[in-house]
Design an enzyme around this catalytic site. Structure first.
Site, PDB file in Angstrom:
ATOM      1  N   LYS A  71       0.843  -1.204   0.000  1.00 17.89           N
ATOM      2  CA  LYS A  71       0.000   0.000   0.000  1.00 17.89           C
ATOM      3  C   LYS A  71       0.866   1.237   0.000  1.00 17.89           C
ATOM      4  CE  LYS A  71       0.918   1.574   4.239  1.00 17.89           C
ATOM      5  NZ  LYS A  71       1.559   2.794   4.576  1.00 17.89           N
TER       6      LYS A  71
ATOM      7  N   PRO B 254       9.578  -4.271   0.176  1.00 15.12           N
ATOM      8  CA  PRO B 254      10.683  -4.002   1.113  1.00 15.12           C
ATOM      9  C   PRO B 254      10.209  -4.020   2.566  1.00 15.12           C
ATOM     10  CG  PRO B 254      10.669  -2.396  -0.662  1.00 15.12           C
ATOM     11  CD  PRO B 254       9.417  -3.197  -0.818  1.00 15.12           C
TER      12      PRO B 254
ATOM     13  N   ALA C 297       9.970  -2.966   6.486  1.00 17.87           N
ATOM     14  CA  ALA C 297      10.019  -1.707   7.267  1.00 17.87           C
ATOM     15  C   ALA C 297      10.279  -0.516   6.356  1.00 17.87           C
ATOM     16  CB  ALA C 297      11.053  -1.777   8.395  1.00 17.87           C
TER      17      ALA C 297
ATOM     18  N   GLY D 188       4.437  -4.075   4.122  1.00 12.97           N
ATOM     19  CA  GLY D 188       4.802  -5.445   3.740  1.00 12.97           C
ATOM     20  C   GLY D 188       4.388  -6.477   4.784  1.00 12.97           C
TER      21      GLY D 188
ATOM     22  N   ASP E  24      -2.968  -1.291   9.393  1.00 11.05           N
ATOM     23  CA  ASP E  24      -2.985  -1.338   7.922  1.00 11.05           C
ATOM     24  C   ASP E  24      -3.531  -2.661   7.375  1.00 11.05           C
ATOM     25  OD1 ASP E  24      -1.777   1.151   7.710  1.00 11.05           O
ATOM     26  OD2 ASP E  24       0.254   0.316   7.577  1.00 11.05           O
TER      27      ASP E  24
HETATM   28  O1  C5P Z   1      -1.321  -0.782  14.169  1.00 13.76           O
HETATM   29  P1  C5P Z   1       0.103  -1.213  14.124  1.00 13.76           P
HETATM   30  O2  C5P Z   1       0.384  -2.359  15.064  1.00 13.76           O
HETATM   31  O3  C5P Z   1       0.608  -1.454  12.753  1.00 13.76           O
HETATM   32  O4  C5P Z   1       0.936   0.012  14.675  1.00 13.76           O
HETATM   33  C1  C5P Z   1       2.275  -0.095  15.060  1.00 13.76           C
HETATM   34  C2  C5P Z   1       2.591   1.082  15.965  1.00 13.76           C
HETATM   35  O5  C5P Z   1       2.520   2.319  15.237  1.00 13.76           O
HETATM   36  C3  C5P Z   1       1.627   1.291  17.117  1.00 13.76           C
HETATM   37  O6  C5P Z   1       2.003   0.521  18.235  1.00 13.76           O
HETATM   38  C4  C5P Z   1       1.734   2.763  17.390  1.00 13.76           C
HETATM   39  O7  C5P Z   1       2.906   3.031  18.132  1.00 13.76           O
HETATM   40  C5  C5P Z   1       1.951   3.347  16.015  1.00 13.76           C
HETATM   41  N1  C5P Z   1       0.700   3.807  15.387  1.00 13.76           N
HETATM   42  C6  C5P Z   1       0.156   5.013  15.817  1.00 13.76           C
HETATM   43  N2  C5P Z   1      -0.996   5.463  15.234  1.00 13.76           N
HETATM   44  C7  C5P Z   1      -1.590   4.780  14.234  1.00 13.76           C
HETATM   45  C8  C5P Z   1      -1.044   3.545  13.785  1.00 13.76           C
HETATM   46  C9  C5P Z   1       0.111   3.102  14.385  1.00 13.76           C
HETATM   47  O8  C5P Z   1       0.692   5.661  16.722  1.00 13.76           O
HETATM   48  N3  C5P Z   1      -2.703   5.273  13.685  1.00 13.76           N
END
Ligand code: C5P
Length: 310
Positions: free
Chosen positions: A21, A108, A110, A115, A150
């Site tokens: 995405k 890729p 991170a 991914g 995501d």
């Molecule tokens: O949702 P996901 O586990 O992919 O998010 C990883 C980290 O990114 C979260 O633990 C948070 O620290 C940060 N995040 C955020 N706000 C979002 C999505 C992710 O702060 N809307």
């Protein structure tokens, strides 16, 4: 049913392609009480994809193998989001998981292209099909959102508005196709690290919440040309990504000098997307960016593309 082993599948395996995405608009609000940031984003699936294959395994457990991007570097145990996804499907079905998951990665790691989330979405779908588990749309969305912000979009593909922490989706009917050069770097940025940097910069008065997605949604729905789209791209995380990896600035600048209509950090970075006028321009631009150096890899991609469950 808990304790039973997953029934043997009639087919040898199930393969699912899941696109990466991008976020042509990524508006990041303040952190919420739960620590997540409120988002106002537009997602788009692009033609760069991972393939997730699920095959029956003789003994119980989830065995992951990885080829391509990140092989040898990514976890193959519970630390991999695809592992968690397979476990969730088994839990939902009340069965003991017995599956071999293979992730053939082109997206890729991170890099700001989701991914890991794509692999999780692929594992949800592939395991459900392999084990013949019916999961309704609402339930699948709930499982996906529990895996990551995501992941719900990775199940859907196409173009969609994302609100909440990114997991609340409204589809957008985009008319047209846009061409990108995707330049990866030899560094990575963890998503939480980038969000923290956004907060830190805001404390210093740098950056604000770009909540208004209406102009770019109208552009996609109206089939805007690439020149118009170039002026509408927004990423509130871009300054944070560049602050964390200053070398991004020269990569972006280099692509613009080579004729890109826009340089846009993908999500939390550090992948940089260069918008091209059309496919011919994208091919030429990719060649020039490659020759210039500074990128680890340079890919061509177009979007939107359909998601795995579309
Ligand atoms: O949702 P996901 O586990 O992919 O998010 C990883 C980290 O990114 C979260 O633990 C948070 O620290 C940060 N995040 C955020 N706000 C979002 C999505 C992710 O702060 N809307």
């Amino acid at each position: 049913m808990t304790g039973q082993t997953a029934p043997a599948a009639p087919q040898a395996g199930v393969s699912v392609d899941v696109p990466a995405k991008i976020n042509p608009h990524l508006g990041v609000g303040d952190p919420r009480a739960d620590g997540y940031h409120a988002l106002s984003t537009v997602y788009q699936a692009i033609s760069l994809h991972d393939t997730v294959t699920a095959q029956p395994r003789d003994e119980p457990g989830i065995a992951i193998t990885i080829s391509g991007e990140g092989a040898g570097e990514l976890p193959t145990d519970e630390g991999n989001l695809a592992h968690k996804a397979a476990k969730l499907v088994a839990l939902y079905a009340g069965i003991e998981p017995a599956v071999k998951l293979h992730l053939n990665k082109r997206i890729p790691v991170a890099g700001g292209l989701a991914g890991g989330s794509a692999d999780a979405a692929g594992a949800l779908i592939a395991c459900a099909r392999l084990w013949d588990v019916e999961i309704g749309d609402a339930e699948l969305h709930r499982l996906a959102a529990g895996l990551g912000s995501d992941v719900p979009f990775c199940l859907k593909g196409g173009t969609a508005i994302g609100t909440g922490r990114g997991e609340e989706l409204t589809p957008v009917r985009a008319k047209g196709s846009w061409h990108w050069v995707v330049a990866t770097t030899d560094t990575q940025i963890s998503t939480p690290e980038c969000y923290k940097e956004v907060d830190r910069l805001r404390e210093d008065g740098i950056g604000r919440y770009s909540a208004d997605i209406a102009p770019i949604v109208a552009a996609f729905e109206g089939g805007a040309d690439a020149d118009s789209l170039a002026r509408l791209l927004v990423n509130d995380m871009e300054a944070a990504a560049v602050s964390l990896r200053p070398q991004l600035a020269s990569l972006m600048h280099g692509g613009l000098e080579e004729g890109a209509l826009a340089a846009h950090v993908s999500g939390s970075g550090p992948t940089v997307l260069f918008l091209a006028t059309d496919v011919k321009h994208a091919v030429a631009l990719a060649r020039r960016i490659r020759m210039r150096g500074g990128a680890r890899s340079v890919h061509l991609a177009h979007g939107p593309v359909s998601g795995p469950a579309a």
